[in-house]
Design an enzyme around this catalytic site. Structure first.
Site, mmCIF file in Angstrom:
data_model
loop_
_atom_site.group_PDB
_atom_site.id
_atom_site.type_symbol
_atom_site.label_atom_id
_atom_site.label_comp_id
_atom_site.label_asym_id
_atom_site.label_seq_id
_atom_site.Cartn_x
_atom_site.Cartn_y
_atom_site.Cartn_z
ATOM 1 N N ASP A 190 30.287 26.522 27.305
ATOM 2 C CA ASP A 190 29.868 24.832 27.635
ATOM 3 C C ASP A 190 31.046 24.558 28.867
ATOM 4 O OD1 ASP A 190 28.131 25.155 25.090
ATOM 5 O OD2 ASP A 190 30.077 24.309 23.794
ATOM 6 N N ALA A 198 25.791 16.771 17.719
ATOM 7 C CA ALA A 198 24.663 17.163 18.610
ATOM 8 C C ALA A 198 24.304 18.839 19.121
ATOM 9 C CB ALA A 198 23.827 16.059 18.891
ATOM 10 N N GLY A 199 25.166 19.334 19.322
ATOM 11 C CA GLY A 199 24.978 20.956 19.832
ATOM 12 C C GLY A 199 24.621 20.389 21.986
HETATM 13 C C1 GLA Z 1 28.689 26.785 20.972
HETATM 14 C C2 GLA Z 1 29.903 27.707 21.335
HETATM 15 C C3 GLA Z 1 28.977 27.819 23.058
HETATM 16 C C4 GLA Z 1 27.832 29.269 22.370
HETATM 17 C C5 GLA Z 1 27.170 28.100 21.839
HETATM 18 C C6 GLA Z 1 26.633 28.972 21.652
HETATM 19 O O1 GLA Z 1 28.079 25.804 21.656
HETATM 20 O O2 GLA Z 1 30.514 26.312 22.221
HETATM 21 O O3 GLA Z 1 30.654 28.583 23.639
HETATM 22 O O4 GLA Z 1 29.326 29.669 21.564
HETATM 23 O O5 GLA Z 1 27.641 27.742 21.190
HETATM 24 O O6 GLA Z 1 24.837 29.339 22.910
#
Ligand code: GLA
Length: 394
Positions: A184, A135-136
């Site tokens: 993250d 889900a991001g």
């Molecule tokens: C994912 C990656 C992060 C970052 C985001 C975009 O979550 O794990 O490292 O690059 O995409 O901001």
């Protein structure tokens, strides 16, 4: 699931696996990113916060030199000899891991710790999570953070939070094979209640910034489109390559070194697609700096326009949005949100919307109805507040 039930689920799984109680229980959260997307691997700025959803690892030591990992979201545990980790990883670029992908996260953390010079006894690791997968919201960083915290204690590694975040990223990049940045893992390790983490991804210097969303009478709504993405394949790596191309053309180590004032020259030097990728990163870095200033000087009510500008840049210049994310953002804004944007790596996943506290139901209903009208699958919608980072729970 609440943290108590996730905790119980991990402990129950551990006991079912081993017949004993775990030596300890550790957990780490997912995150949303307020602003600063695809800037981390360009050595730029990000402003994420940890969310209340967590991954829990119940862990115990073994008498032999084997590691067994089990998780509530799969049937079969995976067991390997610790020595074998060095044969299984790294995963060659473009290949899938030699173990089931979910197991590559915790086993990759054990491997990365060994690469950093730490090892220890065999382990049983039981994992449960209420961070939505795909889900991001960084379900992968949450697994890495919980496992890294547990192994740091049980193997006496003595690493600090930033070092553990690096271990998590190494597992993600080299064991899972996803070419992501460090945002993250840093958010999951460093999160604090009511604070966002303003991170310089070049120096890894982190400063907490009070978000003041609740004090302003506002809430952050997460709209999970349930369009699944995977960063180990396709678009994410292509965007990263375009950024590296753009930096090379500009003659700098990374796009961190390109400012908004340099964009006119960049446009003359590169093809249209590369230029637009560069413009997104350069303007997004500036938006992170602007948002930190606006939060400090004017408070959360004033950040809406920056959220909207960030979404437009990802949709039009970086081209990582999907129709479901655009619908979520547009509908939330039409229903009165102060700002909204997709969050995370894109190609699916979730959007966030900054809304009045008393508008949760109204905005949620509007988005759900718009999804139904468009023939999209029903979104999952909930509010989040900034929460604590990784820690030992028991
Ligand atoms: C994912 C990656 C992060 C970052 C985001 C975009 O979550 O794990 O490292 O690059 O995409 O901001």
């Amino acid at each position: 699931m609440t943290i108590a039930t996730t905790h119980d689920a991990a402990t129950a799984l551990f006991t079912a696996l081993t017949g004993a109680a775990p030596a300890g229980v550790w957990s780490a959260p997912g995150r949303v990113n307020l602003i600063g997307e695809h800037t981390d691997y360009n050595e730029g700025f990000v402003l994420p916060f940890a969310i209340p959803h967590r991954t829990v690892a119940a862990v115990g030591t073994r008498d032999d030199s084997r590691i067994r990992v089990a998780s509530t979201f799969t049937d079969a545990p995976v067991e390997v000899a610790i020595d074998e980790l060095d044969r299984l990883f790294p995963t060659p670029t473009g290949k899938t891991p030699a173990v089931p992908e979910w197991a590559a996260y915790p086993l990759g953390v054990a491997w990365a710790l060994r690469q950093a010079g730490t090892t220890g006894s065999g382990l049983d690791i039981a994992i449960a999570s209420d961070v939505p997968v795909g889900a991001g919201l960084s379900s992968s960083a949450a697994i890495e953070g919980a496992t890294a915290s547990a192994l740091n204690d049980l193997w006496d590694a003595g690493l600090d939070r930033t070092a553990l975040a690096r271990i998590g990223r190494r597992a993600e990049n080299e064991a899972v094979g996803a070419p992501t940045g460090i945002m993250d893992q840093m958010a999951s390790m460093l999160g604090q209640p009511d604070e966002a983490i303003f991170l310089d991804c070049r120096s890894l210097e982190a400063v907490v910034v009070p978000v003041g969303i609740a004090e302003a009478g506002l809430a952050i709504l997460v709209i999970d489109t349930r369009v699944k993405h995977a960063h180990s394949t396709g678009g994410y790596g292509e965007r990263r390559a375009a950024c590296e191309r753009g930096a090379a053309i500009m003659g700098v180590p990374s796009l961190r070194d390109v400012s908004v004032d340099d964009l006119a020259r960049a446009e003359e030097l590169m093809d249209d697609v590369t230029f637009r990728r560069v413009r997104h990163v350069v303007t997004e870095n500036q938006r992170v700096l602007d948002m930190v200033r606006v939060l400090r000087e004017q408070g959360a009510r004033a950040i809406g326009d920056l959220l909207v500008a960030s979404h437009a840049s990802m949709r039009d210049d970086f081209e990582i949005s999907v129709p479901e994310l655009d619908t979520a953002v547009e509908t939330a804004l039409a229903a009165g949100a102060l700002g909204a944007r997709m969050t995370g790596g894109g190609f699916g996943g979730a959007a966030i919307a900054l809304i009045e506290q008393d508008a949760v139901q109204r905005v949620s209903d509007a988005v759900t109805a718009a999804f139904a009208d468009a023939g999209f699958i029903e979104p999952v919608i909930f509010t989040v507040t900034p929460a604590a980072g990784a820690h030992r729970d028991a």
